[in-house]
Design an enzyme around this catalytic site. Structure first.
Site, short mmCIF file in Angstrom:
data_model
loop_
_atom_site.label_atom_id
_atom_site.label_comp_id
_atom_site.label_asym_id
_atom_site.label_seq_id
_atom_site.Cartn_x
_atom_site.Cartn_y
_atom_site.Cartn_z
N LYS A 167 49.18 57.04 9.02
CA LYS A 167 48.86 57.59 10.35
C LYS A 167 47.41 58.09 10.38
CE LYS A 167 53.01 56.83 11.92
NZ LYS A 167 53.67 56.20 10.77
C1 LIG Z 1 56.64 55.56 16.62
C2 LIG Z 1 57.12 56.25 15.37
N1 LIG Z 1 57.98 57.24 15.49
C3 LIG Z 1 58.44 57.90 14.40
C4 LIG Z 1 58.03 57.57 13.15
C5 LIG Z 1 58.61 58.28 11.96
O1 LIG Z 1 57.62 59.03 11.34
P1 LIG Z 1 57.90 59.63 9.88
O2 LIG Z 1 57.74 58.52 8.91
O3 LIG Z 1 56.85 60.69 9.75
O4 LIG Z 1 59.27 60.19 9.90
C6 LIG Z 1 57.11 56.55 12.96
C7 LIG Z 1 56.67 56.17 11.61
O5 LIG Z 1 56.07 55.18 11.36
C8 LIG Z 1 56.63 55.87 14.11
O6 LIG Z 1 55.75 54.86 13.98
#
Ligand SMILES: Cc1ncc(COP(=O)(O)O)c(C=O)c1O
Length: 389
Positions: free
Chosen positions: A193
């Site tokens: 990210k």
């Molecule tokens: C659109 C979206 N929502 C939620 C997430 C989940 O994030 P995390 O991996 O921090 O739980 C991601 C992860 O890639 C994502 O791209």
């Protein structure tokens, strides 16, 4: 023009995760080796939350160990359960939908806007029912969702809007950060990210002090701190970020604007290099508040006779150019199959799910990387076109 073969990975953390970030984590770990050292207390938590809230223009921020757990906490605070429906976009990471499904709710998909690829408020309106308990738009790839449109729905219906802001550290909408929008926004600091807290991490931001306190309790076993005695007043879990992660969060937030500016410049350059490729639909409006998380193009399947997957494979095999798919539509994952989804009313997302491809753009993309990637893309389209005739 021809290029010597090189390799361009999809992702590179160089220029984003740097020596000062590693040193911040090392300082905290070193201190824990001293007599009496510990990973608690964590003054870094309040510092990081304050810095994140300021960066994202929100009154409150609560650090989590991932965006997935942040979303889960929001679902719990809203009391999402088996009788409820939650509306979201099909073009997202699976967890935007599973956070609601895991609480027993039915996920209802509404279509996306063709230019931004974000959930379309007009499509959402058609899906609202008496059972709708929440709406979950995504700031897709870093492009701001239509916050005015969702604000209007929220005002008219009272339905809470929780933004999945996993891609949106630094995204702006009408010149302002997006962290104050809706009931809450959930961020991700997972490895790829815009900022990362040692590979995993997340946060909730909100204008609502009560909502922020409620999600905070969900991440700390329902504890209430600060009174004459420790109390447990809610059912909660341990969704906390660790001390070294919080320390890195502070150094990462401090450089977020610089990282985003570098990625944005690379995206604008790549878009310029690809401007004459009529088989690709390039992202529009990236100068306008885009958080520069992903550079997502669409392979226009009306103009070619090969698939996005063949294109991706060719780029990798012939030219060592890494790409990624964000995303196949959520209903294509096995876990959603058999749940009787009618995709016919989300035609834009249905098609985008087979056409999207994220191209390699990172903070340290060099002019050579971008030129090579653009050349390899053009070569691949030409070769696959000849092959498919
Ligand atoms: C659109 C979206 N929502 C939620 C997430 C989940 O994030 P995390 O991996 O921090 O739980 C991601 C992860 O890639 C994502 O791209």
């Amino acid at each position: 023009m021809s290029f010597a073969k090189r390799s361009v990975p999809f992702l590179s953390l160089g220029g984003m995760f740097e020596a000062d970030d590693a040193a911040a984590a090392a300082r905290v770990m070193q201190a824990a080796t001293e007599p009496g050292g510990s990973f608690f207390p964590m003054p870094e938590e309040a510092e990081f939350q304050t810095a994140l809230a300021a960066h994202e223009g929100a009154a409150h921020a609560v650090a989590f160990n991932s965006c997935g757990t942040a979303l889960d906490a929001c679902m719990m605070v809203l009391g999402i359960g088996p009788q409820d429906e939650v509306i979201t976009t099909p073009l997202t990471f699976v967890c935007t939908a599973t956070c609601a499904a895991a609480r027993g709710a039915r996920v209802v998909f509404a279509d996306i806007a063709p230019t931004t690829l974000c959930l379309d408020p007009a499509a959402v309106r058609k899906k609202i029912s008496p059972r709708t308990k929440a709406i979950l738009p995504v700031h897709f790839a870093g492009c701001p969702a239509d916050i005015d449109g969702f604000d209007a729905i929220g005002r008219q219906t009272g339905i809470p809007v929780i933004y999945d802001a996993a891609h949106a550290v630094g995204t702006r909408y009408r010149g302002r950060p997006i962290g104050a929008a809706g009931t809450a926004s959930c961020y991700s600091f997972q490895s790829n990210k815009n900022i990362t807290t040692l590979g995993e991490g997340g946060a909730v931001t909100s204008e609502d002090a009560d909502f922020a306190e409620a999600v905070r309790r969900k991440k700390t076993f329902g504890y209430v701190y600060g009174g004459p005695r420790l109390r447990v007043v809610d059912l909660g879990f341990n969704y906390r970020m660790t001390k070294p992660q919080l320390a890195v969060g502070l150094t990462q937030i401090a450089k977020a604007r610089r990282i985003i500016a570098l990625k944005l410049a690379a995206m604008i350059r790549l878009r310029q290099l690809l401007a004459d490729v009529e088989e690709l639909v390039l992202p529009a409006g990236i100068e306008d508040g885009h958080g520069a998380h992903l550079f997502v193009v669409r392979l226009d399947t009306d103009k070619v006779r090969f698939t996005r997957d063949a294109f991706q494979e060719h780029l990798k095999r012939q030219y060592q150019v890494g790409t990624a798919v964000h995303y196949p539509c959520v209903w294509t994952w096995e876990v959603f199959q058999g749940l009787d989804y009618d995709n016919s009313d989300c035609p834009i997302a249905e098609r985008a799910g087979t056409e999207v491809l994220s191209l390699p753009v990172f903070a340290q993309s060099s002019e050579e990387d971008l030129q090579y990637a653009a050349w390899a893309i053009k070569q691949s389209i030409q070769q696959l076109t000849v092959r498919s005739q």
